[in-house]
Scaffold this active site. Structure first.
Site, PDB file in Angstrom:
ATOM      1  N   ASP A   8      65.654  71.738  62.654  1.00 33.98           N
ATOM      2  CA  ASP A   8      66.834  70.971  62.272  1.00 33.98           C
ATOM      3  C   ASP A   8      67.994  71.942  62.029  1.00 33.98           C
ATOM      4  OD1 ASP A   8      68.331  68.697  61.307  1.00 33.98           O
ATOM      5  OD2 ASP A   8      67.928  69.408  59.274  1.00 33.98           O
ATOM      6  N   ASP A  10      71.577  70.963  60.197  1.00 32.71           N
ATOM      7  CA  ASP A  10      72.269  70.744  58.927  1.00 32.71           C
ATOM      8  C   ASP A  10      71.274  70.547  57.785  1.00 32.71           C
ATOM      9  OD1 ASP A  10      74.340  70.796  60.676  1.00 32.71           O
ATOM     10  OD2 ASP A  10      75.010  68.740  60.336  1.00 32.71           O
ATOM     11  N   ASP A 128      64.754  69.587  56.461  1.00 35.42           N
ATOM     12  CA  ASP A 128      64.911  69.344  55.025  1.00 35.42           C
ATOM     13  C   ASP A 128      64.771  67.879  54.643  1.00 35.42           C
ATOM     14  OD1 ASP A 128      67.428  68.873  56.407  1.00 35.42           O
ATOM     15  OD2 ASP A 128      68.330  68.646  54.415  1.00 35.42           O
TER      16      ASP A 128
END
Length: 374
Positions: A8, A10, A128
């Site tokens: 990922d 961001d 995240d």
């Protein structure tokens, strides 16, 4: 087959801007601590690297492309300067309410990786959010959740995704160390006419357990190992307790020892040795060596026939069977007045010895032996 890291952007590589969540200016660009250095090390491990990111409404008036690409290109260029080259960059531009199959955790963007030729079981999604964990599940891969450990564990448990997570951490150094050394897990099934046992062990787990041997005091002692060794253990045992406790305890030790031996794998980087522990009026010492040879020295006596629902004579036999199956040297000594405390001190001391012995130094990733073999 090739293994892949689906990473990922961001919140994982770069800090996700608050409020609008759009990284649309250089002033908003900030890399997650340790991400660059760790990625430069990860890039040497042989994984294909794929950036996979949802960019809500990219190309619309609310998020023009001319504000996205300069920052994106700087991220890529910065990482390339540290030896990190992405084999693919996958960007989904849709909005959440569109429920597009290309939007993570959907797999619409990942067709080439699902078509064969990739070892997805040996691949990871690093992110995240729980959507990254869901993506890993949908791809048949494992997830590395970049969150504070307790928070991440709670999120995963509440969502039923704990089994998908190979690692939960907020430290990029921990991620590269984990990827370098690999998972240390094992599943052992042992079926005889006397017992039916299934063990699932993770030496780098999070002190979680699900233990049912049919013997409550034995369950309590095994849970001490989990908690004080910092491992995860799922142990389900069905034994012939209508006969007596012997087969259940012995075969549990054999299966657990085999799981430890398998999970240790190459033993590269482990401490190998390991603990003295006081408990109220008792003290226990457990010395442990995963050197591959087998020995048990036992110096503990009990004045009661039973503690709880377990015969005290079986504790020596448990550790003897475990040492033989795990292929380790084990020295156990205990003194004290309270038999419950004495036995619990032994199990806790064993757990702490185990914790020390299985701990890995990923900066000195070598075999702890002057002989060159264990």
């Amino acid at each position: 087959m090739k293994r892949v890291l689906f990473i990922d952007r961001d919140g994982t590589l770069v800090v996700e801007p608050p409020v609008d969540y759009q990284l649309d200016s250089f002033g908003k660009l900030e890399f997650v601590p340790k991400a660059i250095g760790s990625m430069s090390r990860i890039a040497t491990l042989g994984f294909e690297l794929v950036m996979a990111t949802n960019q809500d409404g990219l190309g619309t008036e609310s998020f023009p492309e001319e504000t996205f690409w300069p920052v994106q290109n700087l991220i890529i260029k910065t990482l390339e300067g540290e030896g990190v080259h992405f084999d693919d960059v996958l960007i989904d531009r849709t909005l959440p309410e569109q429920n597009a199959p290309t939007r993570k955790p959907g797999t619409g963007m990942f067709g080439r990786y699902l078509a064969g030729g990739y070892d997805l079981k040996g691949s990871y999604v690093i992110g995240d959010r729980l959507t990254d964990v869901e993506l890993a599940r949908n791809l048949g891969a494992r997830a590395i959740l970049l969150r504070e450990t307790e928070q991440g564990r709670s999120m995963a448990e509440q969502s039923g995704l704990s089994d998908v997570c190979a690692l939960i951490t907020d430290d990029w150094d921990r991620i590269w160390q984990f990827l370098r050394a690999g998972e240390r897990t094992a599943v052992v099934e042992r079926r005889t006419r006397e017992t039916d046992i299934r063990v699932r062990l993770d030496l780098d787990g999070s002190s979680t357990s699900r233990i049912d041997t049919g013997l409550k005091f034995f369950d309590h002692m095994l849970d001490q190992i989990v908690h004080h060794a910092g491992i995860s253990l799922d142990l389900q045992v069905r034994g012939d307790l209508q006969v007596d406790e012997h087969h259940t305890i012995e075969d549990t030790a054999i299966a657990l020892g085999e799981a430890i031996r398998r999970a240790l794998g190459s033993k590269l980087g482990i401490g190998r040795y390991g603990f003295c522990l006081p408990m109220d009026e008792c003290r226990a010492a457990v010395l442990l060596d995963f050197g591959g040879r087998i020995e048990l020295v036992w110096n503990a006596r009990f004045s009661r026939e039973y503690v709880g629902d377990v015969p005290t004579e079986m504790f020596r036999h448990f550790f003897k069977s475990l040492a033989e199956s795990a292929r380790c040297n084990l020295y156990v000594e205990a003194e004290g007045e309270n038999e419950h405390h004495k036995i619990e001190a032994i199990f806790k001391a064993f757990a702490r010895a185990l914790r020390t012995a299985i701990a890995r130094d990923n900066f000195h990733f070598e075999l702890p032996s002057s002989k060159g073999t264990l």
